[in-house]
Write a protein that holds these residues in place. Structure first.
Motif, mmCIF file in Angstrom:
data_model
loop_
_atom_site.group_PDB
_atom_site.id
_atom_site.type_symbol
_atom_site.label_atom_id
_atom_site.label_comp_id
_atom_site.label_asym_id
_atom_site.label_seq_id
_atom_site.Cartn_x
_atom_site.Cartn_y
_atom_site.Cartn_z
ATOM 1 N N SER A 235 -85.490 -27.098 3.499
ATOM 2 C CA SER A 235 -84.112 -27.516 3.771
ATOM 3 C C SER A 235 -83.282 -27.556 2.488
ATOM 4 N N GLU A 236 -83.893 -28.030 1.411
ATOM 5 C CA GLU A 236 -83.175 -28.132 0.137
ATOM 6 C C GLU A 236 -82.946 -26.764 -0.499
ATOM 7 N N VAL A 237 -83.930 -25.901 -0.385
ATOM 8 C CA VAL A 237 -83.780 -24.556 -0.961
ATOM 9 C C VAL A 237 -82.614 -23.838 -0.282
ATOM 10 N N LEU A 238 -82.549 -23.935 1.048
ATOM 11 C CA LEU A 238 -81.474 -23.266 1.778
ATOM 12 C C LEU A 238 -80.117 -23.891 1.459
ATOM 13 N N ARG A 239 -80.118 -25.203 1.266
ATOM 14 C CA ARG A 239 -78.873 -25.880 0.925
ATOM 15 C C ARG A 239 -78.396 -25.458 -0.469
ATOM 16 N N LEU A 240 -79.340 -25.365 -1.398
ATOM 17 C CA LEU A 240 -78.975 -25.085 -2.789
ATOM 18 C C LEU A 240 -78.673 -23.611 -3.053
ATOM 19 N N LEU A 241 -79.413 -22.734 -2.390
ATOM 20 C CA LEU A 241 -79.230 -21.301 -2.656
ATOM 21 C C LEU A 241 -78.325 -20.622 -1.636
ATOM 22 N N GLY A 242 -78.212 -21.199 -0.452
ATOM 23 C CA GLY A 242 -77.534 -20.500 0.641
ATOM 24 C C GLY A 242 -78.559 -19.715 1.447
ATOM 25 N N GLU A 243 -78.136 -19.238 2.616
ATOM 26 C CA GLU A 243 -79.099 -18.608 3.526
ATOM 27 C C GLU A 243 -79.456 -17.188 3.110
ATOM 28 N N SER A 244 -78.515 -16.519 2.488
ATOM 29 C CA SER A 244 -78.774 -15.119 2.147
ATOM 30 C C SER A 244 -78.089 -14.762 0.831
ATOM 31 N N GLN A 251 -79.382 -18.372 -15.138
ATOM 32 C CA GLN A 251 -78.958 -19.733 -15.508
ATOM 33 C C GLN A 251 -79.044 -20.675 -14.289
ATOM 34 N N GLU A 252 -78.751 -20.142 -13.132
ATOM 35 C CA GLU A 252 -78.861 -20.912 -11.888
ATOM 36 C C GLU A 252 -80.330 -21.313 -11.663
ATOM 37 N N LEU A 253 -81.232 -20.350 -11.854
ATOM 38 C CA LEU A 253 -82.663 -20.621 -11.672
ATOM 39 C C LEU A 253 -83.156 -21.630 -12.708
ATOM 40 N N TYR A 254 -82.623 -21.507 -13.918
ATOM 41 C CA TYR A 254 -83.028 -22.405 -15.004
ATOM 42 C C TYR A 254 -82.622 -23.849 -14.688
ATOM 43 N N LEU A 255 -81.394 -24.027 -14.184
ATOM 44 C CA LEU A 255 -80.935 -25.375 -13.837
ATOM 45 C C LEU A 255 -81.769 -25.959 -12.704
ATOM 46 N N LEU A 256 -82.114 -25.125 -11.747
ATOM 47 C CA LEU A 256 -82.954 -25.590 -10.644
ATOM 48 C C LEU A 256 -84.340 -25.994 -11.155
ATOM 49 N N ARG A 258 -85.082 -27.111 -14.159
ATOM 50 C CA ARG A 258 -84.970 -28.385 -14.866
ATOM 51 C C ARG A 258 -84.930 -29.550 -13.880
ATOM 52 N N ASP A 259 -84.259 -29.336 -12.774
ATOM 53 C CA ASP A 259 -84.071 -30.396 -11.807
ATOM 54 C C ASP A 259 -85.323 -30.651 -10.954
ATOM 55 N N TRP A 260 -86.000 -29.576 -10.555
ATOM 56 C CA TRP A 260 -87.064 -29.704 -9.563
ATOM 57 C C TRP A 260 -88.474 -29.554 -10.125
ATOM 58 N N GLY A 261 -88.581 -29.160 -11.411
ATOM 59 C CA GLY A 261 -89.915 -28.979 -11.978
ATOM 60 C C GLY A 261 -90.688 -27.863 -11.312
ATOM 61 N N LEU A 262 -89.965 -26.865 -10.837
ATOM 62 C CA LEU A 262 -90.586 -25.660 -10.282
ATOM 63 C C LEU A 262 -90.037 -24.503 -11.115
ATOM 64 N N SER A 263 -90.940 -23.611 -11.554
ATOM 65 C CA SER A 263 -90.537 -22.559 -12.495
ATOM 66 C C SER A 263 -89.460 -21.640 -11.912
ATOM 67 N N GLU A 305 -85.750 -24.044 -22.653
ATOM 68 C CA GLU A 305 -86.685 -25.128 -22.967
ATOM 69 C C GLU A 305 -87.782 -25.198 -21.919
ATOM 70 N N PRO A 306 -89.057 -25.329 -22.344
ATOM 71 C CA PRO A 306 -90.111 -25.526 -21.337
ATOM 72 C C PRO A 306 -89.894 -26.844 -20.592
ATOM 73 N N TYR A 307 -90.319 -26.879 -19.335
ATOM 74 C CA TYR A 307 -90.217 -28.125 -18.574
ATOM 75 C C TYR A 307 -91.188 -29.145 -19.183
ATOM 76 N N PRO A 308 -90.726 -30.397 -19.419
ATOM 77 C CA PRO A 308 -91.596 -31.368 -20.109
ATOM 78 C C PRO A 308 -92.910 -31.629 -19.363
ATOM 79 N N LYS A 309 -93.966 -31.843 -20.152
ATOM 80 C CA LYS A 309 -95.277 -32.168 -19.578
ATOM 81 C C LYS A 309 -95.204 -33.491 -18.829
#
Ligand SMILES: [Zn+2]
Length: 359
Positions: A235-244, A251-256, A258-263, A305-309
């Motif tokens: 649900s969050e992925v579709l909300r954040l990225l849109g359906e298509s 930079q969009e992927l990088y911000l995501l 940082r926020d979600w701790g998913l590469s 920046e790498p995501y913090p351990k």
């Protein structure tokens, strides 16, 4: 028994016979004889051995209590037998300390991991795996947002998380095991946080998917899908990225990330799995990532920046609590945390407050 413990401690410290011999100023033969109990070390030698292995002398006299079973290294693990031994010895040693601590202080979380009761019985498709991930999130009351500290959360749910520096030059890929009645997940101590988190979630996938997958599904692939869905729900992925979409900005992927701790790569997989990117669009991203970067491409080493351990806090927090309640003394606390008594005292005085989590 003393001999076994010396060997176990040496292996856990990642030292060869020769390494240890050099550190304590004896011959490798002497160390070997200690381990086979053909020679008894003096108490002064024991002190030096302990120092070299970064344990306290008491370690040598502790009864080993851990039986690791059902050890499943991730299938594509390329660890050598020697590295595997090192990792397992370290895991055993850390678990012993955990169990010792839990024996003196009542913990507020379950001692054994139980998969949530309302899990789907048989999963026929990878989409069903998403549903399973949502259910675990719901049972653990995680909502749908980013998971801040996955290690602590897993420990609260009765899963022991062990960090080991012995990952055979990063070849090790995480493992899940049973130790006595405990469920243990092991990840690399020095990995970037996003890799630690994905591996933790992948191993959690094994725990809640094993035995429930239709024969047509591949368990490794299902666990990867589970990990992505658990870290970033549909649900969050579709909300954040849109359906298509046809293109996702780095930079969009990088911000995501940082926020979600998913590469960033993980986000492209999510977008592909959920149909936000079609096959051709996803391919364009992989091709682009494979062309970027110096020396190592963005597929191997992501930009920024790498995501913090992650730093587990429960263990140390419990040690200090046990100290505060006089359940253990200072030297036991230092032993449990694998640190010098002087360092522990400095920490208690709140000077030399450095990064937590290094037990
Ligand atoms: Zn796996």
């Amino acid at each position: 028994m003393l001999g076994d413990r010396i060997k176990q401690g040496r292996t856990a410290a990642g030292l060869s016979l020769r390494d240890l011999a050099q550190l304590v100023g004896l011959s490798a033969m002497a160390i070997s004889k200690f381990e086979r109990e053909q020679l008894k070390p003096s108490s002064e030698t024991l002190l030096r051995l302990a120092k070299a292995m970064n344990v306290r002398v008491e370690y040598f006299f502790r009864q080993p209590a851990i039986e690791l079973s059902e050890v499943e290294f991730r299938k594509h693990s390329k660890l050598s037998t020697k590295d595997e031994e090192k990792a397992l010895a370290d895991v055993r040693e850390q678990l012993e300390r955990w169990l010792e601590l839990e024996a003196v202080i009542p913990v507020s979380w379950p001692k054994a991991f139980l998969p949530p009761g309302d899990l789907v019985g048989e999963l026929a498709t990878y989409e069903d795996v998403e549903v399973q991930a949502d259910r675990v999130r719901a049972t653990w009351q995680l909502g749908t947002g980013p998971i801040r500290n996955l290690m602590d959360k897993m420990e609260e749910e009765g899963i022991k998380v062990i960090l080991t520096p012995h990952d055979g030059e990063k070849k090790f890929d995480g493992l899940v095991a049973k130790a006595n009645d405990h469920t243990v997940v092991v990840v690399g101590k020095d990995w970037p946080g996003d890799r630690q988190r994905f591996t933790l979630a992948h191993e959690l996938g094994h725990l809640v998917l094993h035995g429930r997958l239709a024969a047509s599904l591949d368990e490794e692939r299902a666990c990867n899908r589970f990990a992505g869905a658990f870290l970033a729900p549909k649900s969050e992925v579709l909300r954040l990225l849109g359906e298509s979409r046809s293109w996702l900005e780095p930079q969009e992927l990088y911000l995501l990330k940082r926020d979600w701790g998913l590469s960033m790569n993980g986000w492209i997989y999510r977008a592909q799995d959920l149909g936000v990117l079609n096959r051709a669009a996803a391919r364009r991203h992989w091709d682009f990532f494979a062309q970027q970067g110096e020396g190592r491409t963005w597929r191997e080493l992501e930009p920024g920046e790498p995501y913090p351990k992650e730093t587990p806090r429960r263990f140390e927090q419990l040690v200090y609590r046990a100290l505060a309640e006089d359940l253990i003394g200072e030297s036991k606390a230092a032993e449990l945390m694998g640190m010098q008594l002087s360092k522990l005292r400095a920490r208690r005085r709140m000077d030399a407050v450095d990064a937590p989590g290094c037990h």
